[in-house]
Every structure is written in C-alpha cells, then in structure tokens.
Design a protein around this motif. Structure first.
Motif, short mmCIF file in Angstrom:
data_model
loop_
_atom_site.label_atom_id
_atom_site.label_comp_id
_atom_site.label_asym_id
_atom_site.label_seq_id
_atom_site.Cartn_x
_atom_site.Cartn_y
_atom_site.Cartn_z
N SER A 146 -1.82 -13.62 -5.26
CA SER A 146 -1.82 -13.02 -4.08
C SER A 146 -3.07 -12.96 -3.39
O SER A 146 -3.42 -12.14 -2.27
CB SER A 146 -1.71 -11.55 -4.60
N ASP A 147 -3.83 -13.90 -3.61
CA ASP A 147 -5.14 -14.11 -3.00
C ASP A 147 -6.16 -12.88 -3.43
O ASP A 147 -6.78 -12.52 -2.58
CB ASP A 147 -5.09 -14.37 -1.58
N HIS A 148 -5.90 -12.75 -4.84
CA HIS A 148 -6.66 -11.52 -5.50
C HIS A 148 -6.50 -10.21 -4.52
O HIS A 148 -7.44 -9.55 -4.44
CB HIS A 148 -8.33 -12.02 -5.58
N GLY A 149 -5.44 -10.17 -4.21
CA GLY A 149 -4.88 -8.80 -3.55
C GLY A 149 -5.00 -8.65 -2.33
O GLY A 149 -4.29 -7.86 -1.50
N ALA A 150 -5.34 -9.79 -1.52
CA ALA A 150 -5.30 -9.89 -0.03
C ALA A 150 -3.87 -9.82 0.55
O ALA A 150 -3.88 -9.33 1.70
CB ALA A 150 -6.21 -10.92 0.66
N ARG A 151 -3.10 -10.25 -0.05
CA ARG A 151 -1.68 -10.46 0.56
C ARG A 151 -0.56 -9.42 -0.14
O ARG A 151 0.34 -9.41 -0.12
CB ARG A 151 -1.00 -11.71 0.54
N LEU A 152 -1.05 -8.19 -0.81
CA LEU A 152 -0.35 -7.42 -1.50
C LEU A 152 0.10 -6.24 -0.43
O LEU A 152 -0.59 -5.89 0.66
CB LEU A 152 -0.98 -6.56 -2.71
N ASN A 153 1.11 -5.54 -0.74
CA ASN A 153 1.74 -4.39 -0.02
C ASN A 153 1.74 -3.07 -1.05
O ASN A 153 1.56 -3.45 -2.11
CB ASN A 153 2.97 -4.47 0.77
N PRO A 154 1.74 -1.99 -0.45
CA PRO A 154 1.65 -0.75 -1.38
C PRO A 154 2.65 -0.49 -2.20
O PRO A 154 2.33 0.36 -3.49
CB PRO A 154 1.37 0.65 -0.25
N LEU A 155 3.64 -1.35 -2.20
CA LEU A 155 4.58 -1.28 -3.23
C LEU A 155 4.33 -2.23 -4.48
O LEU A 155 5.26 -2.84 -5.20
CB LEU A 155 5.97 -1.31 -2.89
N GLU A 156 3.15 -2.64 -4.51
CA GLU A 156 2.91 -3.76 -5.54
C GLU A 156 1.55 -3.38 -6.45
O GLU A 156 0.93 -4.34 -7.31
CB GLU A 156 2.64 -5.17 -4.98
N TYR A 157 1.15 -2.27 -6.23
CA TYR A 157 -0.09 -1.84 -7.07
C TYR A 157 -0.13 -0.35 -6.98
O TYR A 157 0.28 0.58 -6.11
CB TYR A 157 -1.51 -2.44 -6.48
N PHE A 158 -0.88 0.28 -7.84
CA PHE A 158 -1.32 1.70 -8.07
C PHE A 158 -2.59 1.86 -7.13
O PHE A 158 -3.55 0.93 -7.46
CB PHE A 158 -1.25 2.11 -9.49
N GLY A 159 -2.88 3.08 -6.67
CA GLY A 159 -4.15 3.23 -5.87
C GLY A 159 -3.93 3.38 -4.37
O GLY A 159 -3.06 2.77 -3.88
N GLU A 163 -6.50 -3.36 -6.03
CA GLU A 163 -7.72 -3.66 -6.82
C GLU A 163 -6.83 -4.20 -8.21
O GLU A 163 -5.92 -3.74 -8.54
CB GLU A 163 -8.58 -2.39 -7.17
N TRP A 164 -7.87 -5.03 -9.14
CA TRP A 164 -7.06 -5.62 -10.07
C TRP A 164 -6.41 -4.59 -11.24
O TRP A 164 -5.30 -4.91 -11.59
CB TRP A 164 -8.17 -6.44 -11.01
N LEU A 165 -7.14 -3.59 -11.54
CA LEU A 165 -6.67 -2.64 -12.58
C LEU A 165 -5.54 -1.83 -12.05
O LEU A 165 -4.37 -1.75 -12.90
CB LEU A 165 -7.66 -1.65 -12.84
N GLY A 166 -5.43 -1.74 -10.64
CA GLY A 166 -4.18 -1.02 -10.27
C GLY A 166 -2.97 -1.88 -10.14
O GLY A 166 -1.79 -1.44 -10.46
N PHE A 167 -3.29 -3.03 -9.86
CA PHE A 167 -2.20 -4.28 -9.90
C PHE A 167 -1.84 -4.57 -11.28
O PHE A 167 -0.49 -4.29 -11.57
CB PHE A 167 -2.69 -5.47 -9.13
N GLU A 168 -2.70 -4.56 -12.14
CA GLU A 168 -2.17 -4.75 -13.41
C GLU A 168 -1.57 -3.74 -14.12
O GLU A 168 -0.35 -3.93 -14.61
CB GLU A 168 -3.35 -5.04 -14.33
N SER A 169 -1.76 -2.64 -13.90
CA SER A 169 -1.03 -1.58 -14.48
C SER A 169 0.28 -1.41 -13.93
O SER A 169 1.35 -1.11 -14.40
CB SER A 169 -1.98 -0.10 -14.05
#
Length: 209
Positions: A146-159, A163-169
């Motif tokens: 995801s290019d370390h979060g640069a290409r994520l949308n809000p349905l792919e992470y918490f927060g 950020e890494w911890l929200g994505f991993e969780s």
C-alpha cells in the motif's frame, strides 16, 4: 434459490486478489472471472463501477459526519446484489470465479459499526459457492504494497489516518470476520507467495485440481 456452481476468491486487503483475478482470466480462458473491479465489469454495467468510485471518493471521506455507517452499508449492497444477479444468470457449464462475493463487504460493514442489519440475513440466503480459495498475506506485506499507507482508503484501517498500528489491527479483525463467515464452507488457504504471479499459479492449481 438457483443452484449455480461457482467458486469464491477471498483475502484481506493487499492480498492481490484483483491482480490474481486478471492473471486467472488469462491463464484459464474457459473460466469466467466475476468482480466489481473496472477491468472485469462489462460496459452494460458501468453504473456498478461508477457507484464503487463514488463510495471511495465521495462517501468514505465523509463517513461518520455527512453519511452514516448504515448509509454506507446500503451503498455497498449494490455490489452484493450485482454479484448475486450475475451468478444466477451465469451459464452453469462455464466455471465461474467470484471476487470476494458478499463475505468481505459484510465484514467491512461490521467493522464500520453496522454490527447487525436485516440485509445480512438476506445476503446469507444467496447461493453459496462450492468452495472458497483464501489468499493469505501478512499485514506487513500488505502495508508495503500500500506504499506504507499512501494508497489506503478509510475501509482498510482503524483511526483517523492510515498508520501502521491501525492498519494491522484492522486487517487482523477483517481476516477473523471473513473466516468466521465462511466457516461452514470448503476453504483452501493459499499461503503468502513471493509475488503475485506465484499467487496466481497457486490459485490456478487449486481451481484445476
């Protein structure tokens, strides 16, 4: 309900399902690949891809302020019903592979805060696949893709931001909910592969076994 034989390709965000579906479309010309991704939706169903883009571009940035999680679930249901319709109209003589079906959407709706909804009961009444192929990937690999979060949308992470911890969780919770949803189906897990081409090879091997 129509008894229509098909298979489902499932996996967490960053597993490479879209790329694998494209590979399979070329590797298995006798199969049909069904998805809501742009490249696999026919010109007669451009509304499906338009709605998908509007959800990402216009709805998700305002989720929780201008739009409720229930509104999001209602919009995502259009993709679920589209896939159901295509499955029921499909020629049963042609092998069919469906991208995620309703399993991933249901899990994401739950993670967005819609824990219970009458739609879920309806979705679960839809035709079920002969089997599910689950492509696994570690959150670390998915984060890099995801290019370390640069290409994520809000349905792919918490927060509030990727950020890494929200994505991993989020990805761990997503995987748990998806596997819970398919627990009564035959499931083959394809472990993380060195690259997407090898992942496609592994999926083809499962489908043609």
């Amino acid at each position: 309900m129509i008894d229509q034989p098909f298979y489902v390709l499932l996996g967490p965000d960053g597993a490479g399902k879209s790329s694998v579906m494209e590979h399979i479309a070329g590797r298995l010309p006798d199969w049909r690949a069904l998805s809501t991704d742009d490249g696999l939706v026919g010109p007669e169903h451009t509304l499906v891809t338009q709605l998908r883009h509007h959800v990402v571009k216009d709805l998700l940035p305002k989720l929780g302020t201008d739009y409720s999680p229930e509104f999001l679930a209602g919009m995502l249901q259009t993709a679920v019903v589209y896939l159901r319709d295509q499955i029921e109209r499909h020629d049963p003589a042609v092998p069919l592979l469906v991208d995620s079906y309703y399993y991933k959407i249901l899990a994401k709706c739950r993670l967005a805060g819609v824990q219970a909804n009458p739609m879920y009961t309806w979705w679960r009444s839809f035709p079920q696949p002969r089997a599910v192929v689950y492509i696994d990937v570690s959150p670390e690999t998915a984060w890099r893709r995801s290019d370390h979060g640069a290409r994520l949308n809000p349905l792919e992470y918490f927060g509030e931001r990727p950020e890494w911890l929200g994505f991993e969780s989020y990805q761990k919770a997503l995987g748990k909910l998806m596997l819970e949803e398919i627990r009564d189906l035959p499931v083959t897990v394809v472990d993380e592969q060195p690259d997407l081409a090898r992942a496609a090879d592994a999926v083809v091997e499962v489908l043609t076994a």
